[in-house]
Design a protein around this motif. Structure first.
Motif, mmCIF file in Angstrom:
data_model
loop_
_atom_site.group_PDB
_atom_site.id
_atom_site.type_symbol
_atom_site.label_atom_id
_atom_site.label_comp_id
_atom_site.label_asym_id
_atom_site.label_seq_id
_atom_site.Cartn_x
_atom_site.Cartn_y
_atom_site.Cartn_z
ATOM 1 N N LEU A 144 0.817 -1.214 0.000
ATOM 2 C CA LEU A 144 0.000 0.000 0.000
ATOM 3 C C LEU A 144 0.849 1.260 0.000
ATOM 4 O O LEU A 144 0.461 2.283 -0.580
ATOM 5 C CB LEU A 144 -0.934 0.002 1.210
ATOM 6 C CG LEU A 144 -1.942 -1.154 1.295
ATOM 7 C CD1 LEU A 144 -2.844 -0.974 2.518
ATOM 8 C CD2 LEU A 144 -2.782 -1.249 0.023
ATOM 9 N N GLU A 145 2.007 1.212 0.636
ATOM 10 C CA GLU A 145 2.888 2.377 0.670
ATOM 11 C C GLU A 145 3.404 2.722 -0.728
ATOM 12 O O GLU A 145 3.540 3.898 -1.085
ATOM 13 C CB GLU A 145 4.058 2.126 1.624
ATOM 14 C CG GLU A 145 3.697 2.165 3.108
ATOM 15 C CD GLU A 145 2.959 0.935 3.603
ATOM 16 O OE1 GLU A 145 2.410 0.969 4.720
ATOM 17 O OE2 GLU A 145 2.918 -0.076 2.858
ATOM 18 N N ASP A 178 7.395 6.021 7.632
ATOM 19 C CA ASP A 178 8.842 5.808 7.501
ATOM 20 C C ASP A 178 9.163 5.002 6.247
ATOM 21 O O ASP A 178 10.149 5.268 5.550
ATOM 22 C CB ASP A 178 9.396 5.089 8.738
ATOM 23 C CG ASP A 178 9.358 5.972 9.981
ATOM 24 O OD1 ASP A 178 9.320 7.216 9.824
ATOM 25 O OD2 ASP A 178 9.347 5.433 11.099
ATOM 26 N N GLU A 179 8.314 4.027 5.979
ATOM 27 C CA GLU A 179 8.521 3.199 4.784
ATOM 28 C C GLU A 179 8.322 4.027 3.515
ATOM 29 O O GLU A 179 9.084 3.905 2.551
ATOM 30 C CB GLU A 179 7.522 2.031 4.812
ATOM 31 C CG GLU A 179 7.939 0.857 3.966
ATOM 32 C CD GLU A 179 7.083 -0.360 4.249
ATOM 33 O OE1 GLU A 179 6.640 -0.992 3.280
ATOM 34 O OE2 GLU A 179 6.850 -0.673 5.445
ATOM 35 N N ARG A 182 11.317 6.216 2.959
ATOM 36 C CA ARG A 182 12.442 5.411 2.456
ATOM 37 C C ARG A 182 12.280 5.092 0.976
ATOM 38 O O ARG A 182 13.231 5.197 0.188
ATOM 39 C CB ARG A 182 12.557 4.117 3.263
ATOM 40 C CG ARG A 182 13.694 3.202 2.802
ATOM 41 C CD ARG A 182 13.963 2.121 3.830
ATOM 42 N NE ARG A 182 12.774 1.342 4.143
ATOM 43 C CZ ARG A 182 12.352 0.316 3.408
ATOM 44 N NH1 ARG A 182 13.009 -0.037 2.326
ATOM 45 N NH2 ARG A 182 11.275 -0.356 3.763
ATOM 46 N N TYR A 183 11.066 4.741 0.578
ATOM 47 C CA TYR A 183 10.798 4.455 -0.838
ATOM 48 C C TYR A 183 11.046 5.684 -1.702
ATOM 49 O O TYR A 183 11.657 5.594 -2.774
ATOM 50 C CB TYR A 183 9.352 4.001 -1.032
ATOM 51 C CG TYR A 183 9.037 2.621 -0.516
ATOM 52 C CD1 TYR A 183 9.984 1.614 -0.532
ATOM 53 C CD2 TYR A 183 7.767 2.318 -0.026
ATOM 54 C CE1 TYR A 183 9.685 0.351 -0.060
ATOM 55 C CE2 TYR A 183 7.458 1.051 0.442
ATOM 56 C CZ TYR A 183 8.420 0.075 0.431
ATOM 57 O OH TYR A 183 8.129 -1.182 0.901
ATOM 58 N N ILE A 184 10.548 6.831 -1.264
ATOM 59 C CA ILE A 184 10.658 8.021 -2.109
ATOM 60 C C ILE A 184 12.111 8.482 -2.215
ATOM 61 O O ILE A 184 12.537 8.986 -3.263
ATOM 62 C CB ILE A 184 9.735 9.156 -1.601
ATOM 63 C CG1 ILE A 184 9.525 10.196 -2.720
ATOM 64 C CG2 ILE A 184 10.290 9.850 -0.370
ATOM 65 C CD1 ILE A 184 8.463 11.218 -2.400
ATOM 66 N N GLU A 297 8.142 16.868 2.828
ATOM 67 C CA GLU A 297 7.451 17.661 3.846
ATOM 68 C C GLU A 297 5.942 17.645 3.621
ATOM 69 O O GLU A 297 5.153 17.562 4.571
ATOM 70 C CB GLU A 297 7.973 19.098 3.838
ATOM 71 C CG GLU A 297 9.384 19.251 4.383
ATOM 72 C CD GLU A 297 9.534 18.666 5.779
ATOM 73 O OE1 GLU A 297 8.682 18.982 6.643
ATOM 74 O OE2 GLU A 297 10.481 17.882 6.001
ATOM 75 N N ASN A 298 5.516 17.720 2.362
ATOM 76 C CA ASN A 298 4.071 17.721 2.060
ATOM 77 C C ASN A 298 3.433 16.377 2.390
ATOM 78 O O ASN A 298 2.280 16.316 2.838
ATOM 79 C CB ASN A 298 3.843 18.074 0.592
ATOM 80 C CG ASN A 298 4.087 19.543 0.296
ATOM 81 O OD1 ASN A 298 4.017 20.385 1.202
ATOM 82 N ND2 ASN A 298 4.380 19.872 -0.945
ATOM 83 N N ILE A 299 4.165 15.297 2.169
ATOM 84 C CA ILE A 299 3.648 13.976 2.532
ATOM 85 C C ILE A 299 3.499 13.869 4.048
ATOM 86 O O ILE A 299 2.498 13.353 4.556
ATOM 87 C CB ILE A 299 4.573 12.869 1.987
ATOM 88 C CG1 ILE A 299 4.424 12.771 0.455
ATOM 89 C CG2 ILE A 299 4.240 11.514 2.626
ATOM 90 C CD1 ILE A 299 5.387 11.799 -0.197
#
Length: 307
Positions: A144-145, A178-179, A182-184, A297-299
């Motif tokens: 889902l992330e 956090d996941e 890390r992905y982005i 920051e927006n996320i």
């Protein structure tokens, strides 16, 4: 199973290019797709991706993920994205694959890329996925992330009561921030920075070359410089906007003493001018880095506003 009959049914239930216009059609076509070509045998053959995968998560139940049961309405879908497809899998790309005979316009992504994320480990999706239970069927989707990020980075207009798919997903399930970060960082920002680096490495030569082409059009040099300054000053400003292949936002006024004639051709040889251009480009690169930081920051703000 008669392929021609199924193909005709698919076309007959596609309305104005929207191949899943309502919930019943969505459900029937998803179940048909996984029957035509199994998602998992001894390995994962493919995962549903993008909006369709988010729809599956919203309408079904994701295994071992807490769901808030907001009962969101269905939205139509006109794209079929399949992730984690092995390019070496001859059975998938075989002309006899019934999936391709019934459904066309399928967007296929290999094992290391999604629409917006790139350079994932080769076997990542083989071991990292979520399972949706819908109509007593197991349906495989990316975590889902990953889906949240793909939707967020796509910047698609909202089409369900003015709310984006990624917002609905965030409100429906407990996602791991956090996941996502890390992905982005690993699969989006690092990839974009490498693209930017290759672009910026050549930008000085590209800008100087474009200016020199204008200076060598046949006009007297003083007239050419005056005309160039006049045209660029009147041109709209904005990143990546060009006048005659010259980046307008990178333009620095140029004077005759910065130019030499070499073998009958005007050349910009002033090291001070070139250094100024390099500094301007460096500032642009820094702004790009700030842009990526702003995305994160927006996320984080989105997660802070979960209701």
């Amino acid at each position: 199973m008669d392929i021609e009959t199924l193909k005709k049914w698919n076309l007959d239930t596609t309305v104005d290019g929207v191949y899943m216009p309502d919930y019943d059609t969505f459900l029937n076509k998803v179940l048909l797709i996984i029957e035509l070509y199994a998602q998992k045998e001894d390995k994962i053959n493919y995962l549903f991706g993008m909006g369709l995968a988010i729809e599956l998560a919203l309408q079904g139940n994701v295994y071992k993920r807490k769901k808030n049961n907001n009962c969101y309405s269905y939205r139509p879908h006109n794209s079929l994205y399949l992730y984690n497809v092995d390019k070496q899998d001859n059975s998938f790309y075989n002309n006899d694959n019934a999936l391709f005979k019934v459904f066309n316009n399928i967007c296929i992504f290999d094992k290391q890329n999604t629409v917006n994320l790139h350079n994932l480990e080769y076997s990542y999706f083989d071991n990292n996925y979520d399972i949706v239970y819908l109509c007593n069927k197991k349906i495989y989707i990316p975590k889902l992330e990953i889906l949240f990020l793909d939707s967020y980075l796509s910047k698609q207009p909202s089409s369900r009561d003015g709310v984006h798919d990624y917002e609905l997903l965030l409100n429906e399930y407990d996602l791991n921030l956090d996941e996502i970060i890390r992905y982005i960082e690993n699969y989006y920002i690092d990839y974009q920075i490498k693209l930017d680096d290759s672009k910026y490495d050549n930008l000085v030569d590209e800008q100087i070359g474009a200016i020199e082409r204008i200076l060598n059009t046949g006009k007297k040099i003083d007239r050419a410089l005056f005309s160039l300054e006049e045209q660029i000053s009147a041109y709209p400003k904005g990143k990546d906007l060009k006048y005659a292949s010259i980046y307008v936002d990178l333009w620095i006024p140029l004077y005759i003493d910065s130019i030499e004639v070499i073998d009958g051709v005007y050349k910009i040889t002033d090291s001070n001018y070139i250094d100024k251009l390099k500094n301007r480009i460096y500032l642009y690169k820094e702004k790009d880095m700030q842009k990526y930081e702003l995305i994160i920051e927006n996320i984080k703000k989105l997660f802070g506003g979960i209701v």
